[in-house]
Design an enzyme around this catalytic site. Structure first.
Site, PDB file in Angstrom:
ATOM      1  N   HIS A  40      -1.980  -4.202  -2.398  1.00 29.41           N
ATOM      2  CA  HIS A  40      -2.400  -5.442  -3.050  1.00 29.41           C
ATOM      3  C   HIS A  40      -1.202  -6.354  -3.210  1.00 29.41           C
ATOM      4  O   HIS A  40      -0.054  -5.907  -3.219  1.00 29.41           O
ATOM      5  CB  HIS A  40      -3.025  -5.160  -4.424  1.00 29.41           C
ATOM      6  CG  HIS A  40      -4.347  -4.464  -4.339  1.00 29.41           C
ATOM      7  ND1 HIS A  40      -5.491  -5.110  -3.935  1.00 29.41           N
ATOM      8  CD2 HIS A  40      -4.709  -3.175  -4.578  1.00 29.41           C
ATOM      9  CE1 HIS A  40      -6.504  -4.262  -3.939  1.00 29.41           C
ATOM     10  NE2 HIS A  40      -6.051  -3.080  -4.328  1.00 29.41           N
ATOM     11  N   GLU A 109      -7.665 -11.933  -3.766  1.00 24.06           N
ATOM     12  CA  GLU A 109      -6.418 -11.949  -2.999  1.00 24.06           C
ATOM     13  C   GLU A 109      -6.523 -12.824  -1.760  1.00 24.06           C
ATOM     14  O   GLU A 109      -5.532 -13.112  -1.116  1.00 24.06           O
ATOM     15  CB  GLU A 109      -5.996 -10.528  -2.635  1.00 24.06           C
ATOM     16  CG  GLU A 109      -5.630  -9.722  -3.859  1.00 24.06           C
ATOM     17  CD  GLU A 109      -4.917  -8.438  -3.509  1.00 24.06           C
ATOM     18  OE1 GLU A 109      -3.817  -8.238  -4.044  1.00 24.06           O
ATOM     19  OE2 GLU A 109      -5.452  -7.660  -2.697  1.00 24.06           O
TER      20      GLU A 109
END
Length: 283
Positions: A40, A109
């Site tokens: 991430h 994201e």
């Protein structure tokens, strides 16, 4: 059966590169076969995020035999040629111990960073990117004309240590069939049950059904080659006999890699170290 650990690269001390590197060393000493990181970059689960590729480089320097990699990298959030360089370099640094877990990704994201966020194209872009990765790892001069990516007469050297390419394990949500058909074309499958929480896991029956479907989508040539069938699971860690019996139930339906799913919901990384130091329940 092989056993691995997978931890977040985010949330509290899971983002601490010094601690993560030490725990990877301890996992190898305890007999685990693999140590994997989430991938991430800007996380909805906490402000603390460590870069997985820098972490993996540090882990490669503190370990000798344990497999290392991401579980999983959202490839469509990265330029495939940059990812190809990173993975090949890590494969050399680790002397051929890298596994690349991949998925299509999505969510904040992409949106918060103004990346292309059309979920309908994620799979198509991922397929092109995986093809580019393996072409670049061939060491040949290549050109590529896809719908989403284009390359003109480029060559990547050195090739990875692992030939013909670094193993690619494909993650996806079961019972969705499309990611499983994609996984059938590569080197492993990492199914995650639909709507399961971080502390839940697929049953042996569900896992077996998934693996049978993946196998049904493979060519005879692919079926004859080594292939990772991964259970993304959780051991109790209190009764070794119980844990061994649980693992055996999944092995009976075709699992050959047990990846222990560790998150902050089971405690901080410091708190979970004692569990990791016990090692896997079966050796």
């Amino acid at each position: 059966m092989k056993f691995g650990i997978a931890i977040p690269n985010c949330h509290g001390d899971y983002a601490d590169i010094h601690l993560v590197t030490q725990v990877a060393h301890e996992a190898e000493e305890a007999g685990w076969d693999g140590f994997f990181l989430w991938d991430h970059i800007g996380d909805k689960w906490g402000d603390e995020v460590g870069d997985p590729w820098v972490m993996l480089a540090a882990m490669a320097m503190r370990t000798q035999q344990i497999k290392l990699g991401t579980m999983v990298t959202p490839v469509t959030r990265r330029r495939p040629w940059k990812l190809a360089r990173e993975v090949a370099t890590l494969d050399h640094l680790s002397n051929g111990r890298i596994i690349l877990g991949v998925g299509s990704g999505g969510g904040i994201e992409y949106v918060n960073y103004h990346e292309a966020a059309d979920s309908k194209t994620y799979g198509e872009r991922l397929d092109e990117a995986l093809e580019i990765l393996t072409l670049l790892w061939s060491g040949e001069h290549i050109s590529y004309e896809g719908q989403y990516y284009q390359l003109d007469n480029v060559r990547h050297l050195p090739r990875p240590v692992q030939l013909p390419h670094v193993p690619i394990w494909v993650g996806g949500v079961w019972p969705n069939k499309k990611p499983m058909r994609r996984a059938a074309r590569w080197d492993g499958v990492v199914p995650i049950g639909k709507a399961l929480s971080f502390t839940q896991q697929m049953t042996p029956e569900q896992v077996g059904e998934c693996f049978r479907y993946v196998r049904s989508q493979q060519s005879e040539e692919r079926q004859a080659q080594p292939y990772a069938t991964v259970q993304w699971g959780q051991l109790e860690g209190k009764d070794r006999g119980y844990d061994a019996a649980l693992v055996s139930a999944y092995e009976e339906v075709g699992t050959n890699w047990w990846i222990e799913n560790i998150t902050w919901e089971r405690g901080s990384l410091q708190e979970i170290r004692a569990f990791i130091q016990q090692g896997p329940p079966i050796r």
